[in-house]
Design an enzyme around this catalytic site. Structure first.
Site, short mmCIF file in Angstrom:
data_model
loop_
_atom_site.label_atom_id
_atom_site.label_comp_id
_atom_site.label_asym_id
_atom_site.label_seq_id
_atom_site.Cartn_x
_atom_site.Cartn_y
_atom_site.Cartn_z
N ASN A 137 -28.79 -92.16 -42.08
CA ASN A 137 -29.15 -92.26 -43.36
C ASN A 137 -29.35 -93.67 -43.92
O ASN A 137 -30.14 -93.84 -44.82
CB ASN A 137 -28.07 -91.43 -44.35
CG ASN A 137 -26.61 -92.22 -44.26
OD1 ASN A 137 -26.14 -92.56 -43.24
ND2 ASN A 137 -25.85 -91.95 -45.00
N SER B 8 -30.18 -89.92 -33.09
CA SER B 8 -31.30 -89.94 -32.16
C SER B 8 -32.38 -90.09 -32.86
O SER B 8 -33.51 -90.50 -32.46
CB SER B 8 -31.33 -88.45 -31.50
OG SER B 8 -30.03 -88.48 -30.58
N GLU C 233 -15.36 -93.52 -40.88
CA GLU C 233 -16.12 -93.43 -42.37
C GLU C 233 -16.87 -92.16 -42.44
O GLU C 233 -17.86 -92.12 -41.80
CB GLU C 233 -16.85 -94.59 -42.58
CG GLU C 233 -17.06 -94.99 -44.18
CD GLU C 233 -18.26 -94.01 -44.67
OE1 GLU C 233 -17.96 -93.12 -45.47
OE2 GLU C 233 -19.50 -94.22 -44.52
N CYS D 196 -22.83 -90.97 -48.30
CA CYS D 196 -21.60 -90.63 -48.61
C CYS D 196 -20.81 -90.90 -49.90
O CYS D 196 -20.05 -90.37 -50.43
CB CYS D 196 -20.62 -90.88 -47.18
SG CYS D 196 -20.69 -92.63 -47.02
#
Length: 450
Positions: free
Chosen positions: A130, A156, A227, A261
């Site tokens: 991300n 990947s 994390e 997140c």
């Protein structure tokens, strides 16, 4: 083969041949060999190279940003900003490591006693798609400045970005082999962790991935920093500046197409201002431009792959069936999922009690600050919370009541090189960034002279 597929065009844009087990072992051996010399270099030598890495990042920000956009769908302006932020973290550790890791004299009954901070060796980083550059650099900059070597197992789907990061360090003049990208799949991670030359592991990713990596690391008696996910609350009290809270609140949820997140995923509004706030919020969200990630005017791109869009679609549909009120959005098209707002949510709805990793926010109201704190804490996650109020003294008074790794008052939760970053509960353990982050992967050594 490992492929990068553009989620907007659905085209295969890059392909990579996975390394064999023997090739991986050879790369780790090489990293360990280079580390033996690297750990003897001075902070000043390392800093010069890290500053050069920062200069390369700024010079190539558009090139690297375009690859990020193509590989995972991030809008190009946000991708370029991500690369620029990586330059910042490189410069930050170049300028501050000498202070962070200076020997610390401790007065005891000894003739001399002190604490020294020394590198561990070769570190493994397992990183997500991300933020293909930022997640890596916030680990790599302090790790290398501390005198460690590093190998990366990247997602990947963003393997070209992973190769580009290695290119940055090599072109900056870091020793060849000190930082290496491992072109491997997730099934090869356990074997890498078990390699005796890997001294510690850091992972940013999902709870299942973190559990698996931490479990293997624990069996090998190796340090790990995790994390993981988050379901941050964004709390608006009745005395808040609504216009400011709306502007920040929209960015807090929808930047990076909601795939973060630390995004604000649960919007908690005081009942006295809920209607007024939502009216402004919905209007602002409707103005967000969706489209081609390479278009500079695009704010909402596609999700990183269609399967992720289907997952968030199911969370929303199930929540609406349970009584949630869909205010806008909710209609998926391929990997595109529009900015979506679900109101009247309850504790048992997926959009509230699960992490929503996409452009969806769940809304509910509260009557008192105590109730807002209770709702916010009612989560398995504990990464961060945002609180909007004009009463700063009151905000500081209640900050300790939040079960989070960070409390941001009148601002969105964000990572800043100067501040420690990380969570509690199932959001993980350990810290990144600041002096705390660089000290996660060092040997804190006591030296005592009688």
């Amino acid at each position: 083969m490992i492929y990068s597929i553009n989620p907007y065009t659905e085209e295969k844009i890059y392909s990579f041949t996975p390394l064999t087990s023997s090739e991986v072992s050879d790369k780790i051996d090489a990293a360990d060999s280079v580390y033996r010399d690297w750990k003897e270099t001075s902070f000043e030598e390392r800093a010069e190279l890290m500053k050069q890495a920062a200069a390369i990042l700024r010079d190539r920000k558009k090139i690297y940003g375009e690859v990020i956009s193509k590989e995972m769908g991030k809008p190009i302006t946000q991708a370029i900003a991500e690369v620029e932020k990586c330059a910042w973290v490189c410069e930050y550790y170049a300028e501050n490591t000498v202070d962070f890791l200076a020997d610390e004299i401790i007065e005891t009954d000894a003739q001399k006693s002190y604490v020294s901070y020394e590198p561990l060796g070769v570190l493994l980083a397992v990183m997500p798609w991300n933020y293909p550059f930022w997640q890596v650099f916030r680990f790599a900059a302090p790790a290398l400045m501390a005198g460690n070597a590093a190998v990366l197992k990247h997602a990947s789907s963003v393997m070209q970005s992973a190769n580009n990061i290695q290119e940055v360090f090599e072109d900056a003049g870091f020793p060849i082999g000190l930082y290496q990208n491992l072109v491997i799949g997730s099934d090869a991670v356990s074997e890498v962790i078990k390699n005796k030359k890997i001294k510690a592991i850091t992972l940013t990713g999902s709870k299942p991935a973190g559990s698996a990596v931490a479990g293997t690391a624990a069996k090998e008696i190796k340090k790990a920093v995790l994390e993981l996910g988050g379901s941050n609350a964004f709390i608006v009290l009745d005395d808040a500046d609504l216009d400011k809270a709306v502007e920040v609140g929209v960015n807090a949820r929808y930047q990076n197409t909601g795939q973060s997140c630390i995004a604000a995923k649960r919007l908690l509004l005081h009942e006295k201002v809920a209607d007024a706030y939502l009216e402004k919020y919905v209007a602002k969200v409707k103005e967000l431009k969706s489209g081609d990630p390479l278009d500079e005017n695009t704010y909402i791109g596609v999700m990183a792959r269609e399967g992720l869009a289907k997952d968030i679609e199911k969370q929303v549909n199930d929540s609406v069936e349970m009584g949630g009120k869909l205010l806008i959005g909710g209609k998926r098209k391929g990997a595109y999922y529009p900015p979506t707002i679900v109101a009247d949510v309850t504790d048992d709805m997926p959009v509230f009690n699960e992490e929503t990793f996409g452009p969806v926010i769940a809304v509910r109201t509260f009557k008192t600050i105590a109730e807002a704190i209770e709702i916010s804490n009612n989560s398995e996650f504990g990464l961060g919370v945002s609180l909007f109020t004009e009463n700063i003294d009151k905000a500081l008074e209640i900050a300790p009541k939040f079960e989070e790794g960070a409390v941001f008052i009148n601002e969105l939760v964000k990572s800043d090189p100067r501040l420690p970053f990380g969570g509690i509960k199932t959001s993980g353990f350990g810290r990144e960034l600041s002096s705390f982050g660089i000290r996660e992967f060092i040997n804190v050594k006591t030296v005592y002279v009688k």
